[in-house]
Structures are given as structure tokens and as C-alpha cells.
Design a protein around this motif. Structure first.
Motif, PDB file in Angstrom:
ATOM      1  N   THR A  56     -84.865  69.689  -0.581  1.00  0.00           N
ATOM      2  CA  THR A  56     -84.706  68.613   0.388  1.00  0.00           C
ATOM      3  C   THR A  56     -84.545  67.295  -0.367  1.00  0.00           C
ATOM      4  O   THR A  56     -85.360  66.938  -1.224  1.00  0.00           O
ATOM      5  N   ALA A 191     -87.132  66.459   6.732  1.00  0.00           N
ATOM      6  CA  ALA A 191     -86.362  65.472   5.958  1.00  0.00           C
ATOM      7  C   ALA A 191     -86.317  64.132   6.683  1.00  0.00           C
ATOM      8  O   ALA A 191     -86.552  63.072   6.086  1.00  0.00           O
ATOM      9  N   ALA A 192     -86.015  64.170   7.973  1.00  0.00           N
ATOM     10  CA  ALA A 192     -85.954  62.927   8.749  1.00  0.00           C
ATOM     11  C   ALA A 192     -87.343  62.355   8.993  1.00  0.00           C
ATOM     12  O   ALA A 192     -87.534  61.132   8.976  1.00  0.00           O
ATOM     13  N   ALA A 215     -79.774  62.739   6.890  1.00  0.00           N
ATOM     14  CA  ALA A 215     -80.923  63.510   7.369  1.00  0.00           C
ATOM     15  C   ALA A 215     -80.901  63.627   8.884  1.00  0.00           C
ATOM     16  O   ALA A 215     -81.166  64.689   9.456  1.00  0.00           O
TER      17      ALA A 215
END
Length: 241
Positions: A56, A191-192, A215
């Protein structure tokens, strides 16, 4: 609702008692003098050695920022469960009967465990009342909570989760298997969410905005986006400190 609140309070009491256990003879591979930096170094080594060629994207810069901004703890290192929250304890009759899944146990700041509770609670549909958890923890521990520490450790919790998911998928050669389907589904959310958590922790580094668009696009294209909701919709921890 009454039983849920009772369980939330009892669980927080259990965590507070855990955090007050003596740690002089606890051997978890660190002396407790600088536990946050030791833990970040551990997770950096996992990222470098276990996550394969396509981890990631946000994990490495996030760990670097967290290492540079370790906050001062409010007390001596405590024994932390390391994966606290719904799904990792048993209960019966409105009271906690067992704490489960100790493989992430470490010496650290109790805010770390409380951040785990918030993250796991959100991912599992918010079954616990965070205000009840925090109030009961304060009552049992006799200590206050610091919003800045909770925000910092929430970002670290989410990075650990992202690295864990990457390591699991690398173990299966990048293939989504029955054993790794949860990790595969969580990766775009995490990720976000890491980027949003870093913002709330005070990170203003350019990489946060640079990585945000990709993301978010990956998350919006995920097949579980409708299930987990918007990763920017993190719980407002300031309301429960």
C-alpha cells in the motif's frame, strides 16, 4: 442497548486494569523506554521484508511521518493488548469473560489500545458506544485522555492494519484466497483512511494530498465501498475524550 453499554463499560474497565499491571517482568522484546519508536521500527521491518513489491503506497511515508512526530506519553509504558476492540473479546450476561488475540501485545501508551477500539468499532458497524468506553476507562484508570494522542495512535493503528493486509496477500502470492479475502477487501479502505487519520493527527506533508486522489479512486471502485462507507468518515474522537 442497555446490555451493549454495560459490555462497553466492562470492557473499558478490563483494558484499564490491563494498562495498570506491572510490566517490569514482561518480556515483549523491548525495554519500554521508547516503545512507540520501537514499534514503528518493527512495522517498518515488516513492511520491508514481508509485504512484497507492491505494498500500500501510503504506508512508508506514513510510518516516516509517525516516526518523526512521536508524541510525549503521559506516563510509563503500559502493557497494551495491541488489537483491542469488538471481535477480540467474549462476553456473557453483560460482562466481559475473556480477551482474545494477543499476538500484537506490546509495551506502549494506553491511547494506542483506545485507538484500536475506535478503529475496530468503526469497521464492525459501531457496536460499542465510544463515549461509554472512554468514560469507563477514565473512571477505572483515574487518568485523563488526550485527543492528540488518540488521533496519532489511530493513524498508527490504520497503518499497521494496511501492512498486515499487504503481508497476508504477499504470503498468498498476491492472490485473494478464502483466507485473505477480508484483507483484500480492506486494503483500499485503509489506504484512504490512513491519509484522513494523518490529517487529523496534524500531518500537512505534501504526500497526503498527492496520494489522496489515487487512494480515493481505488476505494470508490472497490466492491465493498458501500459496505464500509467513506473512509474519510472517521469517528470524531474529540467528542468522546
Amino acid at each position: 442497548d442497555e446490555e451493549r453499554r454495560a459490555i462497553a463499560c466492562d470492557y473499558a474497565h478490563c483494558l484499564a486494569r490491563l494498562h495498570h499491571l506491572p510490566t517490569a517482568h514482561v518480556d515483549l522484546g523491548a525495554d519500554g523506554s521508547d516503545p512507540a519508536r520501537a514499534d514503528i521500527a518493527l512495522w517498518r521491518s515488516i513492511l520491508d521484508t514481508r509485504c512484497g513489491p507492491r505494498p500500500t503506497t501510503v504506508s512508508a511515508p506514513a510510518l516516516a511521518w509517525l516516526a518523526e512526530h512521536v508524541p510525549d506519553s503521559h506516563g510509563p509504558a503500559a502493557l497494551c493488548h495491541g488489537d483491542a476492540g469488538p471481535g477480540n473479546f467474549l462476553h456473557h450476561g453483560g460482562a466481559v469473560s475473556a480477551l482474545l488475540d494477543w499476538e500484537f501485545a506490546h509495551l506502549g501508551d494506553p491511547h494506542d489500545d483506545l485507538a484500536w477500539v475506535a478503529v475496530r468499532n468503526q469497521l464492525l458497524g459501531r457496536p460499542l458506544s465510544l463515549d461509554a468506553v472512554h468514560a469507563a476507562w477514565r473512571e477505572e484508570s483515574g487518568s485523563g485522555l488526550a485527543l492528540g494522542l488518540l488521533e496519532y495512535y489511530r493513524a498508527l493503528v490504520l497503518v499497521r492494519m494496511a501492512i498486515s493486509c499487504d503481508a497476508a496477500l504477499n504470503w498468498t502470492g498476491g492472490e485473494t484466497t478464502p483466507e485473505t479475502r477480508v484483507q483484500a477487501a480492506l486494503r483500499p479502505f485503509l489506504a484512504a483512511a490512513v491519509l484522513e487519520a494523518l490529517r487529523r493527527a496534524g500531518c500537512v506533508e505534501p504526500f497526503v494530498n498527492e496520494l489522496d486522489g489515487p487512494a480515493r479512486a481505488q476505494w470508490e471502485g472497490s466492491h465493498v465501498a458501500a459496505v464500509l462507507g467513506d473512509p474519510r468518515d472517521l469517528d470524531e474522537l474529540g467528542a468522546v475524550v
